[in-house]
Design a protein around this motif. Structure first.
Motif, PDB file in Angstrom:
ATOM      1  N   THR A 181      23.492   1.417  16.731  1.00 36.90           N
ATOM      2  CA  THR A 181      22.882   2.676  16.289  1.00 36.90           C
ATOM      3  C   THR A 181      21.396   2.763  16.602  1.00 36.90           C
ATOM      4  N   GLY A 182      20.797   1.643  17.022  1.00 42.63           N
ATOM      5  CA  GLY A 182      19.360   1.621  17.273  1.00 42.63           C
ATOM      6  C   GLY A 182      18.528   1.343  16.034  1.00 42.63           C
ATOM      7  N   TRP A 183      19.181   1.188  14.879  1.00 46.04           N
ATOM      8  CA  TRP A 183      18.453   0.988  13.622  1.00 46.04           C
ATOM      9  C   TRP A 183      17.634  -0.300  13.670  1.00 46.04           C
ATOM     10  N   LEU A 184      18.249  -1.409  14.087  1.00 46.49           N
ATOM     11  CA  LEU A 184      17.529  -2.676  14.122  1.00 46.49           C
ATOM     12  C   LEU A 184      16.439  -2.656  15.192  1.00 46.49           C
ATOM     13  N   GLY A 185      16.728  -2.040  16.332  1.00 47.23           N
ATOM     14  CA  GLY A 185      15.719  -1.942  17.383  1.00 47.23           C
ATOM     15  C   GLY A 185      14.482  -1.188  16.911  1.00 47.23           C
ATOM     16  N   HIS A 186      14.685  -0.126  16.134  1.00 48.38           N
ATOM     17  CA  HIS A 186      13.567   0.650  15.586  1.00 48.38           C
ATOM     18  C   HIS A 186      12.740  -0.213  14.639  1.00 48.38           C
ATOM     19  N   ARG A 187      13.412  -0.999  13.797  1.00 45.93           N
ATOM     20  CA  ARG A 187      12.680  -1.889  12.881  1.00 45.93           C
ATOM     21  C   ARG A 187      11.886  -2.934  13.669  1.00 45.93           C
ATOM     22  N   CYS A 188      12.467  -3.427  14.753  1.00 50.04           N
ATOM     23  CA  CYS A 188      11.768  -4.418  15.579  1.00 50.04           C
ATOM     24  C   CYS A 188      10.501  -3.814  16.197  1.00 50.04           C
ATOM     25  N   ASN A 189      10.607  -2.582  16.676  1.00 54.44           N
ATOM     26  CA  ASN A 189       9.436  -1.916  17.253  1.00 54.44           C
ATOM     27  C   ASN A 189       8.334  -1.755  16.211  1.00 54.44           C
ATOM     28  N   GLU A 190       8.711  -1.407  14.995  1.00 56.15           N
ATOM     29  CA  GLU A 190       7.724  -1.277  13.925  1.00 56.15           C
ATOM     30  C   GLU A 190       7.032  -2.609  13.648  1.00 56.15           C
ATOM     31  N   LEU A 191       7.813  -3.679  13.599  1.00 59.81           N
ATOM     32  CA  LEU A 191       7.239  -5.004  13.339  1.00 59.81           C
ATOM     33  C   LEU A 191       6.333  -5.451  14.476  1.00 59.81           C
ATOM     34  N   ASN A 192       6.698  -5.125  15.716  1.00 60.91           N
ATOM     35  CA  ASN A 192       5.884  -5.522  16.857  1.00 60.91           C
ATOM     36  C   ASN A 192       4.548  -4.788  16.885  1.00 60.91           C
ATOM     37  N   GLN A 193       4.531  -3.562  16.352  1.00 65.94           N
ATOM     38  CA  GLN A 193       3.273  -2.820  16.288  1.00 65.94           C
ATOM     39  C   GLN A 193       2.346  -3.394  15.224  1.00 65.94           C
ATOM     40  N   VAL A 194       2.943  -3.855  14.137  1.00 64.84           N
ATOM     41  CA  VAL A 194       2.149  -4.455  13.064  1.00 64.84           C
ATOM     42  C   VAL A 194       1.668  -5.845  13.476  1.00 64.84           C
ATOM     43  N   GLN A 195       2.538  -6.593  14.161  1.00 66.01           N
ATOM     44  CA  GLN A 195       2.215  -7.941  14.628  1.00 66.01           C
ATOM     45  C   GLN A 195       2.339  -7.965  16.149  1.00 66.01           C
ATOM     46  N   PRO A 196       1.295  -7.552  16.864  1.00 66.11           N
ATOM     47  CA  PRO A 196       1.402  -7.391  18.315  1.00 66.11           C
ATOM     48  C   PRO A 196       1.670  -8.686  19.078  1.00 66.11           C
ATOM     49  N   ALA A 197       1.349  -9.845  18.493  1.00 67.55           N
ATOM     50  CA  ALA A 197       1.577 -11.104  19.211  1.00 67.55           C
ATOM     51  C   ALA A 197       2.172 -12.168  18.289  1.00 67.55           C
ATOM     52  N   PRO A 198       3.369 -11.898  17.723  1.00 69.08           N
ATOM     53  CA  PRO A 198       3.991 -12.895  16.844  1.00 69.08           C
ATOM     54  C   PRO A 198       4.529 -14.072  17.640  1.00 69.08           C
ATOM     55  N   ARG A 199       4.859 -15.124  16.922  1.00 68.26           N
ATOM     56  CA  ARG A 199       5.413 -16.298  17.589  1.00 68.26           C
ATOM     57  C   ARG A 199       6.696 -15.935  18.334  1.00 68.26           C
ATOM     58  N   HIS A 200       7.540 -15.139  17.707  1.00 70.80           N
ATOM     59  CA  HIS A 200       8.749 -14.631  18.346  1.00 70.80           C
ATOM     60  C   HIS A 200       8.656 -13.109  18.346  1.00 70.80           C
TER      61      HIS A 200
END
Length: 526
Positions: A181-200
């Motif tokens: 559904t894209g739900w998890l992908g959307h959450r991942c994009n939000e997390l990547n914006q908050v943490q632009p360079a996480p370990r994973h």
């Protein structure tokens, strides 16, 4: 000892919990670990053994057998089985010695029944004789349970770890609800914006699934939980646990018997992992189960992710996955992504060693294209061969440094593993590759076996030779195929080592006998 569960077999079981060896359980003859110990006479099942089997299935009550419950047990559907029966819990935890619980196993079994740790410690100290603390049998366990059950909270009963499987259909429902559904992908994009360079970097893999779906849904949440609302919007009314739980307990509150234990890399996209498991489900022959009902044990869903340290236990041999490994009827599957990332994960390579070398289970290596031994993709085979050459306990990684250190201490050569881990000199020695020669060579040889078959089928002599150098066992078909490709393992050497010497070094007794029968030079040296 006792009779092998295969009634056509006249051997005794010696180390395997039910059969004389794993190969006999799978109906493929007898494996190298079979003791070939004959029964003195044919052994029909005694009334006590029949009752024991019925007790374990949960199909017998008040002297009467519920035939439908017994059928569900035999076809791996646990619905209707009394998961909190002391007998069921006992057998789901008696891993290291069949019919006996060690002290760590006893604690886990009582914890599974819902007893708090302080009550467990008090009961063990007061009720169990010191001589029985590492060899608790079923009768003593039942007595302890009867002694403690008056204090058992009504909502504390848990599904035994060994029964926390999920069918492929249920796993795919997770993907359909949160990934497709894209739900998890959307959450991942939000997390990547908050943490632009996480370990994973967040993507729809098991790490993100754990953070955004599993952990929120397996605690006592309310209707504001986003993952819960997403599940409801797809007509999936998941249970709301009264306290922290595993995800599998939400979808299978009565438990589910396991066909395959899954060893895999959490960083692989979840849908890709499921695609590999679905291909395998369609190919493998699981009695009484269509592909969508083939049941897998996956740590993300089987463990309580809110309390992983307690779930893992004091050491890898005491961890709950041991029970799942032992009771997974068809063995272990290792899922490989394009880069064979599992070869570089300490838990994954330990699971291979524990399941095959120590427990005698059957290993299946699965690539993105299907079983590895049938793969013909040259790029994939080259990548896997490179990663196999690099594999070692010292280089292998883990999300938890504590787990990494604990496993390395467990698998180190005896001169080091026998020393206490809290010693600083021991911790320093665990960084030395020479401390893991036995473990590294055993695991490398096991993983090279399927890769050798694929290399031979693809006419890749260079890769095949690399696999033999890594310890892949030789049989007559492999020798004949190597000769067809221009290399004779009887007279030739690989990387300066004659194949006969390699077979002896890696403990390949079948290959050793074969090469000797073909008149290999017994005086050959490295």
């Amino acid at each position: 000892c006792g009779p092998c569960a295969n009634r056509k077999c006249n051997y005794q079981r010696t180390w395997h919990p039910t059969h004389c060896c794993e190969a006999c359980r799978l109906g493929s003859g007898h494996g190298p670990r079979c003791a070939h110990k004959l029964l003195e006479e044919p052994h029909p099942a005694s009334p006590a053994e029949v009752r024991h089997a019925l007790d374990a299935s949960g199909a017998c009550s008040d002297g009467r057998v519920d035939v439908h419950a017994l059928i569900r047990f035999l076809t791996h559907d646990a619905s209707g089985v009394d998961i909190v029966s002391p007998t069921v819990v006992f057998h789901c935890h008696a891993v290291n010695v069949p019919g006996k619980l060690s002290l760590p196993e006893l604690r886990k079994a009582l914890r599974c029944l819902g007893f708090p740790d302080d009550a467990i410690s008090a009961s063990i100290a007061d009720f169990i004789p010191p001589s029985c603390k590492d060899s608790c049998d079923i009768e003593l366990f039942r007595a302890v349970y009867d002694h403690m059950k008056k204090t058992l909270p009504a909502d504390s009963l848990r599904v035994p770890h060994a029964m926390r499987g999920m069918s492929w259909k249920q796993l795919q429902q997770v993907a359909d609800t949160f990934v497709a559904t894209g739900w998890l992908g959307h959450r991942c994009n939000e997390l990547n914006q908050v943490q632009p360079a996480p370990r994973h970097r967040h993507k729809p893999d098991l790490y993100s699934l754990n953070r955004c779906v599993v952990k929120p849904l397996t605690c006592n949440h309310d209707s504001s939980c986003e993952a819960y609302r997403q599940a409801l919007s797809h007509s999936w009314p998941l249970l709301v646990p009264s306290k922290d739980a595993s995800f599998s307990e939400l979808v299978n509150p009565t438990g589910r018997f396991v066909h395959f234990f899954v060893s895999h890399f959490w960083g692989m996209l979840f849908q890709k992992t499921l695609d590999v498991l679905h291909k395998w489900a369609r190919k493998c022959d699981v009695r009484g189960a269509p592909p969508c009902e083939v049941t897998y044990w996956i740590c993300l869903f089987a463990l309580n992710q809110h309390n992983v340290k307690e779930e893992v236990g004091d050491g890898p041999r005491d961890a709950p996955f041991n029970a799942a490994l032992t009771l997974a009827e068809y063995g272990i599957v290792m899922v490989l992504d394009e880069h064979a990332s599992t070869f570089s994960r300490i838990w994954c390579i330990y699971e291979v060693y524990r399941s095959v070398v120590e427990l005698g289970m059957r290993l299946h290596l699965l690539s993105v294209d299907g079983p590895l031994d049938e793969s013909t993709d040259a790029t994939t085979l080259i990548e896997y061969s490179t990663r196999l050459d690099e594999m070692s306990a010292v280089k292998a990684q883990a999300s938890s440094e504590h787990d990494r250190l604990m496993i390395r201490h467990c698998v180190a050569d005896p001169w080091l593993s026998s020393q206490p881990l809290h010693d600083d000199k021991v911790k320093e020695a665990l960084n030395d590759p020479s401390a893991f020669i036995i473990f590294d060579e055993a695991v490398r040889g096991l993983l090279a076996k399927s890769l050798l078959q694929a290399a031979l089928a693809s006419n890749r002599l260079d890769l095949a030779q690399s696999c033999v150098a890594s310890g892949a066992p030789l049989d007559r078909s492999a020798v004949d195929r190597l000769r067809q490709l221009g290399f004779d393992p009887v007279t030739g050497d690989i990387q300066g080592r004659p194949c006969l010497v390699g077979a002896a070094r890696f403990g390949d007794m079948g290959g050793l006998d074969l090469l000797l029968s073909l008149r290999a030079d017994v005086h050959a040296r490295d």
